[in-house]
Motif scaffolding. Sequence first.
Motif, PDB file in Angstrom:
ATOM      1  N   SER A 108      70.538  -0.121  -8.530  1.00 11.19           N
ATOM      2  CA  SER A 108      71.665  -0.462  -9.404  1.00 11.19           C
ATOM      3  C   SER A 108      72.928   0.266  -8.944  1.00 11.19           C
ATOM      4  N   VAL A 109      74.071  -0.433  -8.983  1.00  7.54           N
ATOM      5  CA  VAL A 109      75.341   0.186  -8.580  1.00  7.54           C
ATOM      6  C   VAL A 109      76.091   0.747  -9.784  1.00  7.54           C
ATOM      7  N   MET A 110      75.419   0.836 -10.919  1.00  9.09           N
ATOM      8  CA  MET A 110      76.064   1.365 -12.118  1.00  9.09           C
ATOM      9  C   MET A 110      76.580   2.782 -11.912  1.00  9.09           C
ATOM     10  N   GLN A 111      75.912   3.545 -11.055  1.00 15.48           N
ATOM     11  CA  GLN A 111      76.316   4.933 -10.841  1.00 15.48           C
ATOM     12  C   GLN A 111      77.711   5.040 -10.224  1.00 15.48           C
ATOM     13  N   TYR A 112      78.237   3.940  -9.672  1.00 17.82           N
ATOM     14  CA  TYR A 112      79.565   3.965  -9.074  1.00 17.82           C
ATOM     15  C   TYR A 112      80.663   3.561 -10.060  1.00 17.82           C
ATOM     16  N   HIS A 113      80.287   3.214 -11.280  1.00 18.23           N
ATOM     17  CA  HIS A 113      81.279   2.925 -12.326  1.00 18.23           C
ATOM     18  C   HIS A 113      82.181   4.147 -12.477  1.00 18.23           C
ATOM     19  N   PRO A 114      83.510   3.959 -12.556  1.00 16.56           N
ATOM     20  CA  PRO A 114      84.434   5.116 -12.620  1.00 16.56           C
ATOM     21  C   PRO A 114      84.095   6.119 -13.712  1.00 16.56           C
ATOM     22  N   LYS A 115      83.677   5.645 -14.883  1.00 14.01           N
ATOM     23  CA  LYS A 115      83.361   6.569 -15.970  1.00 14.01           C
ATOM     24  C   LYS A 115      82.050   7.293 -15.723  1.00 14.01           C
TER      25      LYS A 115
END
Length: 267
Positions: A108-115
């Motif tokens: 998942s690329v969620m870890q790259y979300h700015p927040k």
Amino acid sequence: AASDVYKRQHGSSLMMACMDMNGDAGFILAIALVCRLKPGGVVWAAPVCSSWININMATSGRWNAMPLGRQDLPYVRDANLMVDRCVLLLLLAACRGCMWCLEQPKGSVMQYHPKFQHLIKTAPVFRHTTSMSLYGAGSQKPHWFYCNDPLICDIDRYAWKGIVPEDARDMVTVSQKGSKTTFTGSRDLKSSQAYPVNLGRAFAMLVLRHKARLRTAGQRLRSAYAAPQTPLRWDADLLPCVRALHRRASHACPCLLYTSPSPRDKR
């Protein structure tokens, strides 16, 4: 019983609204529940992963360098807002001195979300890789558990006897043709979203066997977050929630309980 009466009088739509974290009532309820936790408490989060995984990248437009994806698509915008609000709740939990854990499928690329990147910068975050098959699931389905406590890395010690079912299968097939990579989901991919019961048992055992340690760590964590933080603009603006509270949101959110803050909370 009270909720059944409310459903008969007002319908079930408002009850469902309280379970939608992207709505005002649902977010207010989530904030209220986190605020009731004591140091050493635990928060488990699992934002919807469908737009963050490899199999959906061609449609969502997400990748490491552009994690917010195609924001012209409603489901992508909703997922971005959900992660934004989820990170706020995790920060609030940390301020309360609680351990938090966020689950996502591996890749998942969620870890790259700015927040989420901001969350990582505020305090150490640990990532543990495991497979749902260790807990009795019918698929391999590797997962990532993010946590603000290294204790999460010990969860596999409480796995389902450490035995991988012989019929455990992969839910996604990866094929390579030249420079093009294709991800294909099996027909059972949707059904694999549910957690196996043994995962819940393992996490409960992990927490219960380390209660004293979590309380001590929670007190230190609460003191660390007492220091002023750098202001940051949030898409998950709390203003609509404040306005809803001003309009006596308890009528729109029947399962929300209001309690007077303790002197310690006021301080």
